[in-house]
Design a protein around this motif. Structure first.
Motif, mmCIF file in Angstrom:
data_model
loop_
_atom_site.group_PDB
_atom_site.id
_atom_site.type_symbol
_atom_site.label_atom_id
_atom_site.label_comp_id
_atom_site.label_asym_id
_atom_site.label_seq_id
_atom_site.Cartn_x
_atom_site.Cartn_y
_atom_site.Cartn_z
ATOM 1 N N LEU A 44 0.802 -1.222 0.000
ATOM 2 C CA LEU A 44 0.000 0.000 0.000
ATOM 3 C C LEU A 44 0.837 1.276 0.000
ATOM 4 O O LEU A 44 0.335 2.351 -0.309
ATOM 5 C CB LEU A 44 -0.942 0.009 1.203
ATOM 6 N N ILE A 45 2.102 1.169 0.336
ATOM 7 C CA ILE A 45 2.953 2.356 0.435
ATOM 8 C C ILE A 45 2.961 3.177 -0.856
ATOM 9 O O ILE A 45 2.806 4.406 -0.796
ATOM 10 C CB ILE A 45 4.380 1.979 0.904
ATOM 11 N N PRO A 46 3.109 2.571 -2.041
ATOM 12 C CA PRO A 46 3.099 3.404 -3.258
ATOM 13 C C PRO A 46 1.789 4.162 -3.479
ATOM 14 O O PRO A 46 1.802 5.303 -3.942
ATOM 15 C CB PRO A 46 3.332 2.405 -4.396
ATOM 16 N N PHE A 47 0.665 3.540 -3.139
ATOM 17 C CA PHE A 47 -0.622 4.201 -3.316
ATOM 18 C C PHE A 47 -0.755 5.412 -2.403
ATOM 19 O O PHE A 47 -1.187 6.488 -2.838
ATOM 20 C CB PHE A 47 -1.779 3.227 -3.058
ATOM 21 N N PHE A 48 -0.358 5.251 -1.144
ATOM 22 C CA PHE A 48 -0.463 6.360 -0.203
ATOM 23 C C PHE A 48 0.580 7.440 -0.497
ATOM 24 O O PHE A 48 0.334 8.623 -0.249
ATOM 25 C CB PHE A 48 -0.379 5.869 1.234
ATOM 26 N N THR A 49 1.730 7.039 -1.029
ATOM 27 C CA THR A 49 2.743 8.022 -1.430
ATOM 28 C C THR A 49 2.187 8.905 -2.538
ATOM 29 O O THR A 49 2.308 10.137 -2.499
ATOM 30 C CB THR A 49 4.021 7.314 -1.914
ATOM 31 N N ARG A 50 1.565 8.282 -3.525
ATOM 32 C CA ARG A 50 0.995 9.054 -4.637
ATOM 33 C C ARG A 50 -0.136 9.971 -4.160
ATOM 34 O O ARG A 50 -0.226 11.127 -4.570
ATOM 35 C CB ARG A 50 0.481 8.099 -5.706
ATOM 36 N N TRP A 51 -1.002 9.437 -3.300
ATOM 37 C CA TRP A 51 -2.113 10.240 -2.771
ATOM 38 C C TRP A 51 -1.577 11.453 -2.018
ATOM 39 O O TRP A 51 -2.069 12.578 -2.166
ATOM 40 C CB TRP A 51 -2.995 9.367 -1.894
ATOM 41 N N MET A 52 -0.557 11.210 -1.215
ATOM 42 C CA MET A 52 0.036 12.282 -0.435
ATOM 43 C C MET A 52 0.618 13.350 -1.366
ATOM 44 O O MET A 52 0.410 14.551 -1.163
ATOM 45 C CB MET A 52 1.123 11.677 0.467
ATOM 46 N N ASP A 53 1.323 12.910 -2.403
ATOM 47 C CA ASP A 53 1.899 13.850 -3.373
ATOM 48 C C ASP A 53 0.823 14.644 -4.107
ATOM 49 O O ASP A 53 0.912 15.862 -4.222
ATOM 50 C CB ASP A 53 2.744 13.107 -4.409
ATOM 51 N N LYS A 54 -0.188 13.945 -4.619
ATOM 52 C CA LYS A 54 -1.245 14.616 -5.402
ATOM 53 C C LYS A 54 -2.034 15.614 -4.564
ATOM 54 O O LYS A 54 -2.549 16.587 -5.092
ATOM 55 C CB LYS A 54 -2.180 13.585 -6.021
ATOM 56 N N SER A 55 -2.139 15.360 -3.271
ATOM 57 C CA SER A 55 -2.919 16.246 -2.404
ATOM 58 C C SER A 55 -2.111 17.458 -1.941
ATOM 59 O O SER A 55 -2.644 18.324 -1.252
ATOM 60 C CB SER A 55 -3.407 15.479 -1.181
ATOM 61 N N GLY A 56 -0.839 17.497 -2.307
ATOM 62 C CA GLY A 56 0.008 18.589 -1.826
ATOM 63 C C GLY A 56 0.328 18.436 -0.353
ATOM 64 O O GLY A 56 0.484 19.413 0.364
ATOM 65 N N PHE A 57 0.390 17.204 0.098
ATOM 66 C CA PHE A 57 0.693 16.873 1.495
ATOM 67 C C PHE A 57 -0.373 17.389 2.453
ATOM 68 O O PHE A 57 -0.073 17.933 3.512
ATOM 69 C CB PHE A 57 2.096 17.342 1.895
ATOM 70 N N ALA A 58 -1.610 17.181 2.045
ATOM 71 C CA ALA A 58 -2.734 17.536 2.916
ATOM 72 C C ALA A 58 -2.708 16.652 4.159
ATOM 73 O O ALA A 58 -2.127 15.564 4.162
ATOM 74 C CB ALA A 58 -4.050 17.369 2.155
ATOM 75 N N ARG A 59 -3.367 17.109 5.194
ATOM 76 C CA ARG A 59 -3.328 16.448 6.500
ATOM 77 C C ARG A 59 -3.770 14.980 6.469
ATOM 78 O O ARG A 59 -3.082 14.107 6.994
ATOM 79 C CB ARG A 59 -4.187 17.240 7.479
ATOM 80 N N VAL A 60 -4.918 14.684 5.865
ATOM 81 C CA VAL A 60 -5.452 13.310 5.882
ATOM 82 C C VAL A 60 -4.553 12.333 5.123
ATOM 83 O O VAL A 60 -4.215 11.270 5.665
ATOM 84 C CB VAL A 60 -6.914 13.267 5.376
ATOM 85 N N PRO A 61 -4.122 12.627 3.902
ATOM 86 C CA PRO A 61 -3.227 11.679 3.231
ATOM 87 C C PRO A 61 -1.911 11.450 3.972
ATOM 88 O O PRO A 61 -1.416 10.327 4.023
ATOM 89 C CB PRO A 61 -2.977 12.327 1.866
ATOM 90 N N VAL A 62 -1.368 12.490 4.567
ATOM 91 C CA VAL A 62 -0.128 12.340 5.337
ATOM 92 C C VAL A 62 -0.379 11.478 6.570
ATOM 93 O O VAL A 62 0.423 10.605 6.912
ATOM 94 C CB VAL A 62 0.464 13.720 5.719
ATOM 95 N N LEU A 63 -1.508 11.678 7.213
ATOM 96 C CA LEU A 63 -1.871 10.866 8.371
ATOM 97 C C LEU A 63 -2.050 9.398 7.975
ATOM 98 O O LEU A 63 -1.549 8.497 8.662
ATOM 99 C CB LEU A 63 -3.163 11.395 9.008
ATOM 100 N N VAL A 64 -2.719 9.159 6.866
ATOM 101 C CA VAL A 64 -2.938 7.786 6.399
ATOM 102 C C VAL A 64 -1.608 7.138 6.017
ATOM 103 O O VAL A 64 -1.378 5.964 6.293
ATOM 104 C CB VAL A 64 -3.946 7.758 5.228
ATOM 105 N N TYR A 65 -0.726 7.906 5.395
ATOM 106 C CA TYR A 65 0.616 7.406 5.060
ATOM 107 C C TYR A 65 1.351 6.966 6.333
ATOM 108 O O TYR A 65 1.927 5.877 6.387
ATOM 109 C CB TYR A 65 1.395 8.499 4.335
ATOM 110 N N GLY A 66 1.321 7.817 7.348
ATOM 111 C CA GLY A 66 1.959 7.476 8.618
ATOM 112 C C GLY A 66 1.325 6.271 9.276
ATOM 113 O O GLY A 66 2.027 5.418 9.834
ATOM 114 N N LEU A 67 0.005 6.189 9.215
ATOM 115 C CA LEU A 67 -0.702 5.025 9.766
ATOM 116 C C LEU A 67 -0.293 3.754 9.035
ATOM 117 O O LEU A 67 -0.069 2.716 9.656
ATOM 118 C CB LEU A 67 -2.214 5.241 9.667
ATOM 119 N N ASN A 68 -0.157 3.837 7.720
ATOM 120 C CA ASN A 68 0.283 2.689 6.933
ATOM 121 C C ASN A 68 1.680 2.245 7.358
ATOM 122 O O ASN A 68 1.938 1.051 7.511
ATOM 123 C CB ASN A 68 0.237 3.029 5.444
#
Length: 125
Positions: A44-68
């Motif tokens: 799942l790391i690549p998916f959350f990395t891309r989401w985090m990048d596309k969102s401009g490092f918004a709070r929720v994607p960064v949080l989900v990345y850390g949770l992952n």
């Protein structure tokens, strides 16, 4: 930058997984499932990395990345525990687990360096 960070995380798991499995004498069905559990979170790391990048490092994607990342660490610990249970406390694997446990203790020098870089005083000063 986030891709590089994610690649480093996967590389760390890859290397540690390799050493972990080399030290084990045999595996069971439970160990295979624990291994698959780890693979799930790492995949799942690549998916959350891309989401985090596309969102401009918004709070929720960064949080989900850390949770992952946290869940991948938990899955690695479960795999390690399953292997230790199978191998026993006097196995070569037990020594490897003891070294890994050392990383749980924060290094005070790092805290001081980070605090100094941020211009803050630390408790040790």
């Amino acid at each position: 930058m986030s891709y590089l960070l994610s690649f480093i995380y996967v590389g760390i798991y890859w290397n540690n997984h390799h050493h972990l499995m080399q030290l084990s004498a045999s595996v069971t069905g439970g160990i295979l499932w624990a291994n698959l559990h780890l693979l799930f979170w790492l995949a799942l790391i690549p998916f959350f990395t891309r989401w985090m990048d596309k969102s401009g490092f918004a709070r929720v994607p960064v949080l989900v990345y850390g949770l992952n990342l946290m869940l991948a660490a938990v899955a690695f610990s479960i795999l390690q525990y399953a292997l230790l249970r199978r191998e026993g406390t006097d196995s070569r694997l037990a020594g490897y687990a003891a070294v890994a446990a050392l990383w749980l203790i924060p290094n005070r020098r790092m805290e001081n360096l980070v605090g100094a870089a941020d211009g803050q005083q630390t408790e040790a000063e």
